[in-house]
Design a protein around this motif. Structure first.
Motif, PDB file in Angstrom:
ATOM      1  N   GLU A   1      45.458  36.806  24.769  1.00 54.60           N
ATOM      2  CA  GLU A   1      46.228  35.605  25.097  1.00 54.60           C
ATOM      3  C   GLU A   1      46.419  35.624  26.602  1.00 54.60           C
ATOM      4  O   GLU A   1      46.677  36.668  27.182  1.00 54.60           O
ATOM      5  CB  GLU A   1      47.620  35.632  24.458  1.00 54.60           C
ATOM      6  N   SER A   2      46.326  34.455  27.227  1.00 52.62           N
ATOM      7  CA  SER A   2      46.598  34.427  28.668  1.00 52.62           C
ATOM      8  C   SER A   2      48.109  34.493  28.875  1.00 52.62           C
ATOM      9  O   SER A   2      48.890  34.070  28.028  1.00 52.62           O
ATOM     10  CB  SER A   2      46.021  33.158  29.298  1.00 52.62           C
ATOM     11  N   CYS A   3      48.501  35.038  30.010  1.00 47.55           N
ATOM     12  CA  CYS A   3      49.921  35.114  30.344  1.00 47.55           C
ATOM     13  C   CYS A   3      50.338  33.761  30.920  1.00 47.55           C
ATOM     14  O   CYS A   3      49.687  33.268  31.855  1.00 47.55           O
ATOM     15  CB  CYS A   3      50.176  36.223  31.356  1.00 47.55           C
ATOM     16  N   PRO A   4      51.383  33.156  30.395  1.00 45.14           N
ATOM     17  CA  PRO A   4      51.757  31.805  30.834  1.00 45.14           C
ATOM     18  C   PRO A   4      52.106  31.712  32.319  1.00 45.14           C
ATOM     19  O   PRO A   4      51.871  30.685  32.951  1.00 45.14           O
ATOM     20  CB  PRO A   4      52.957  31.455  29.960  1.00 45.14           C
ATOM     21  N   GLU A   5      52.617  32.788  32.891  1.00 46.53           N
ATOM     22  CA  GLU A   5      53.027  32.741  34.298  1.00 46.53           C
ATOM     23  C   GLU A   5      51.901  33.099  35.269  1.00 46.53           C
ATOM     24  O   GLU A   5      52.043  32.980  36.479  1.00 46.53           O
ATOM     25  CB  GLU A   5      54.232  33.652  34.537  1.00 46.53           C
ATOM     26  N   CYS A   6      50.767  33.514  34.743  1.00 45.63           N
ATOM     27  CA  CYS A   6      49.663  33.959  35.592  1.00 45.63           C
ATOM     28  C   CYS A   6      48.835  32.760  36.074  1.00 45.63           C
ATOM     29  O   CYS A   6      48.445  31.903  35.286  1.00 45.63           O
ATOM     30  CB  CYS A   6      48.782  34.923  34.808  1.00 45.63           C
ATOM     31  N   THR A   7      48.551  32.749  37.367  1.00 43.48           N
ATOM     32  CA  THR A   7      47.752  31.652  37.927  1.00 43.48           C
ATOM     33  C   THR A   7      46.284  32.030  38.090  1.00 43.48           C
ATOM     34  O   THR A   7      45.427  31.157  38.114  1.00 43.48           O
ATOM     35  CB  THR A   7      48.324  31.208  39.293  1.00 43.48           C
ATOM     36  N   ASP A   8      45.995  33.341  38.204  1.00 41.76           N
ATOM     37  CA  ASP A   8      44.609  33.763  38.386  1.00 41.76           C
ATOM     38  C   ASP A   8      44.418  35.179  37.838  1.00 41.76           C
ATOM     39  O   ASP A   8      44.748  36.158  38.512  1.00 41.76           O
ATOM     40  CB  ASP A   8      44.245  33.696  39.875  1.00 41.76           C
ATOM     41  N   GLU A   9      43.869  35.276  36.636  1.00 44.62           N
ATOM     42  CA  GLU A   9      43.667  36.589  36.015  1.00 44.62           C
ATOM     43  C   GLU A   9      42.748  37.487  36.832  1.00 44.62           C
ATOM     44  O   GLU A   9      42.889  38.700  36.826  1.00 44.62           O
ATOM     45  CB  GLU A   9      43.088  36.429  34.604  1.00 44.62           C
ATOM     46  N   GLU A  10      41.782  36.895  37.515  1.00 47.33           N
ATOM     47  CA  GLU A  10      40.808  37.689  38.282  1.00 47.33           C
ATOM     48  C   GLU A  10      41.463  38.477  39.414  1.00 47.33           C
ATOM     49  O   GLU A  10      40.993  39.553  39.767  1.00 47.33           O
ATOM     50  CB  GLU A  10      39.707  36.782  38.831  1.00 47.33           C
ATOM     51  N   THR A  11      42.525  37.955  39.994  1.00 42.99           N
ATOM     52  CA  THR A  11      43.165  38.640  41.121  1.00 42.99           C
ATOM     53  C   THR A  11      44.520  39.250  40.763  1.00 42.99           C
ATOM     54  O   THR A  11      45.187  39.808  41.618  1.00 42.99           O
ATOM     55  CB  THR A  11      43.356  37.669  42.306  1.00 42.99           C
ATOM     56  N   CYS A  12      44.914  39.160  39.506  1.00 42.84           N
ATOM     57  CA  CYS A  12      46.220  39.678  39.068  1.00 42.84           C
ATOM     58  C   CYS A  12      46.209  41.211  39.113  1.00 42.84           C
ATOM     59  O   CYS A  12      45.470  41.867  38.369  1.00 42.84           O
ATOM     60  CB  CYS A  12      46.546  39.179  37.665  1.00 42.84           C
ATOM     61  N   ARG A  13      47.034  41.758  39.964  1.00 38.77           N
ATOM     62  CA  ARG A  13      47.075  43.216  40.110  1.00 38.77           C
ATOM     63  C   ARG A  13      47.701  43.885  38.895  1.00 38.77           C
ATOM     64  O   ARG A  13      47.316  44.999  38.524  1.00 38.77           O
ATOM     65  CB  ARG A  13      47.826  43.595  41.383  1.00 38.77           C
ATOM     66  N   ILE A  14      48.654  43.226  38.259  1.00 40.74           N
ATOM     67  CA  ILE A  14      49.279  43.795  37.056  1.00 40.74           C
ATOM     68  C   ILE A  14      48.243  43.889  35.939  1.00 40.74           C
ATOM     69  O   ILE A  14      48.142  44.903  35.256  1.00 40.74           O
ATOM     70  CB  ILE A  14      50.494  42.937  36.625  1.00 40.74           C
ATOM     71  N   ARG A  15      47.459  42.845  35.771  1.00 37.87           N
ATOM     72  CA  ARG A  15      46.413  42.833  34.739  1.00 37.87           C
ATOM     73  C   ARG A  15      45.401  43.950  34.998  1.00 37.87           C
ATOM     74  O   ARG A  15      44.998  44.665  34.077  1.00 37.87           O
ATOM     75  CB  ARG A  15      45.706  41.481  34.717  1.00 37.87           C
ATOM     76  N   LYS A  16      45.003  44.118  36.260  1.00 37.37           N
ATOM     77  CA  LYS A  16      44.034  45.169  36.595  1.00 37.37           C
ATOM     78  C   LYS A  16      44.589  46.558  36.265  1.00 37.37           C
ATOM     79  O   LYS A  16      43.887  47.401  35.716  1.00 37.37           O
ATOM     80  CB  LYS A  16      43.642  45.085  38.071  1.00 37.37           C
ATOM     81  N   LEU A  17      45.854  46.780  36.602  1.00 36.54           N
ATOM     82  CA  LEU A  17      46.477  48.072  36.320  1.00 36.54           C
ATOM     83  C   LEU A  17      46.501  48.359  34.822  1.00 36.54           C
ATOM     84  O   LEU A  17      46.056  49.421  34.372  1.00 36.54           O
ATOM     85  CB  LEU A  17      47.905  48.113  36.869  1.00 36.54           C
ATOM     86  N   PHE A  18      46.985  47.399  34.038  1.00 34.09           N
ATOM     87  CA  PHE A  18      47.101  47.640  32.602  1.00 34.09           C
ATOM     88  C   PHE A  18      45.757  47.617  31.887  1.00 34.09           C
ATOM     89  O   PHE A  18      45.610  48.233  30.832  1.00 34.09           O
ATOM     90  CB  PHE A  18      48.126  46.690  31.974  1.00 34.09           C
ATOM     91  N   ALA A  19      44.780  46.971  32.458  1.00 36.59           N
ATOM     92  CA  ALA A  19      43.420  47.044  31.905  1.00 36.59           C
ATOM     93  C   ALA A  19      42.886  48.469  32.079  1.00 36.59           C
ATOM     94  O   ALA A  19      42.226  49.019  31.181  1.00 36.59           O
ATOM     95  CB  ALA A  19      42.511  46.031  32.589  1.00 36.59           C
ATOM     96  N   GLU A  20      43.185  49.070  33.213  1.00 35.34           N
ATOM     97  CA  GLU A  20      42.768  50.449  33.456  1.00 35.34           C
ATOM     98  C   GLU A  20      43.487  51.409  32.503  1.00 35.34           C
ATOM     99  O   GLU A  20      42.870  52.313  31.925  1.00 35.34           O
ATOM    100  CB  GLU A  20      43.049  50.837  34.909  1.00 35.34           C
ATOM    101  N   VAL A  21      44.792  51.203  32.323  1.00 33.51           N
ATOM    102  CA  VAL A  21      45.563  52.035  31.391  1.00 33.51           C
ATOM    103  C   VAL A  21      44.973  51.920  29.988  1.00 33.51           C
ATOM    104  O   VAL A  21      44.741  52.919  29.312  1.00 33.51           O
ATOM    105  CB  VAL A  21      47.059  51.626  31.386  1.00 33.51           C
ATOM    106  N   ARG A  22      44.707  50.688  29.567  1.00 33.57           N
ATOM    107  CA  ARG A  22      44.146  50.459  28.232  1.00 33.57           C
ATOM    108  C   ARG A  22      42.778  51.130  28.076  1.00 33.57           C
ATOM    109  O   ARG A  22      42.483  51.751  27.064  1.00 33.57           O
ATOM    110  CB  ARG A  22      44.019  48.967  27.942  1.00 33.57           C
ATOM    111  N   SER A  23      41.941  51.020  29.093  1.00 38.13           N
ATOM    112  CA  SER A  23      40.593  51.590  28.990  1.00 38.13           C
ATOM    113  C   SER A  23      40.624  53.118  28.893  1.00 38.13           C
ATOM    114  O   SER A  23      39.718  53.725  28.344  1.00 38.13           O
ATOM    115  CB  SER A  23      39.718  51.140  30.154  1.00 38.13           C
ATOM    116  N   GLU A  24      41.677  53.747  29.410  1.00 39.97           N
ATOM    117  CA  GLU A  24      41.827  55.197  29.289  1.00 39.97           C
ATOM    118  C   GLU A  24      42.497  55.587  27.973  1.00 39.97           C
ATOM    119  O   GLU A  24      42.167  56.606  27.376  1.00 39.97           O
ATOM    120  CB  GLU A  24      42.653  55.744  30.463  1.00 39.97           C
ATOM    121  N   MET A  25      43.439  54.762  27.517  1.00 38.05           N
ATOM    122  CA  MET A  25      44.256  55.096  26.361  1.00 38.05           C
ATOM    123  C   MET A  25      43.540  54.843  25.026  1.00 38.05           C
ATOM    124  O   MET A  25      43.575  55.694  24.133  1.00 38.05           O
ATOM    125  CB  MET A  25      45.547  54.269  26.414  1.00 38.05           C
TER     126      MET A  25
END
Length: 137
Positions: free
Chosen positions: A98-122
Motif C-alpha cells: 500500500e502506498s503511504c498517504p503522506e508520501c509524495t515520492d517513494e523513489e526518494t523517500c529515505r524512510i522507505r529506503k531504510l525499512f526496505a533494507e531492514v525488511r530485505s535482511e529480516m
C-alpha cells in the motif's frame, strides 16, 4: 513488535515440533506447557488450522499436530497467518503493498529506503524452516 498472538502461535508450532511423543496434543496441554491463556490459544489454533499449519485429530486421544513437515514451515508463515504482512511500513510489503498517504515520492523517500533494507535482511531469516531454531536448554 511481534504481537502476543504471533509469539504464542510460534510457541505452539515449536511445541508440536519439539514434542512428537505428545502429538496429537490437546489445546489444554499446549496451554499449560507453554503458559498460553487457553481461550486465546483456541483462537490461535483455529487460525493456524485455517492456514494449514496445524491439523486437528478427533477422538479421545485427539488434539493438534503439525499439518506438514516442520522443514516446510517458517516463522514468516506463522507470523503472516497471525498478523498479516511482516513489513514495518506498508509501502515495502511485497505481498500487501500500500502506498503511504503522506508520501509524495517513494523513489526518494529515505524512510522507505531504510525499512526496505531492514525488511530485505529480516525476511530471509524468518523464512528459514522452524527446524533451524535451536532448542533452549
Amino acid at each position: 513488535m511481534l504481537s502476543k498472538r504471533a509469539k504464542y502461535a510460534i510457541k505452539t508450532i515449536l511445541f508440536l515440533q519439539d514434542h512428537p511423543e505428545l502429538v496429537p496434543a490437546s489445546a489444554k496441554l499446549i496451554s499449560e506447557r507453554e503458559t498460553i491463556p487457553y481461550k486465546f490459544l483456541e483462537n490461535i489454533l483455529r487460525d493456524l488450522k485455517t492456514h494449514q499449519l496445524v491439523k486437528s485429530v478427533r477422538g479421545a486421544e485427539g488434539g493438534y499436530a503439525l499439518a506438514k513437515d516442520p522443514s516446510m514451515i517458517s516463522i514468516a508463515q506463522v507470523m503472516r497467518a497471525m498478523d498479516g504482512p511482516i513489513a514495518l511500513i506498508p509501502c515495502i510489503s511485497e505481498r500487501f503493498y500500500e502506498s503511504c498517504p503522506e508520501c509524495t515520492d517513494e523513489e526518494t523517500c529515505r524512510i522507505r529506503k531504510l525499512f526496505a533494507e531492514v525488511r530485505s535482511e529480516m525476511v530471509p531469516i524468518l523464512e528459514r524452516p522452524i527446524t533451524t531454531l535451536a532448542k533452549s536448554k
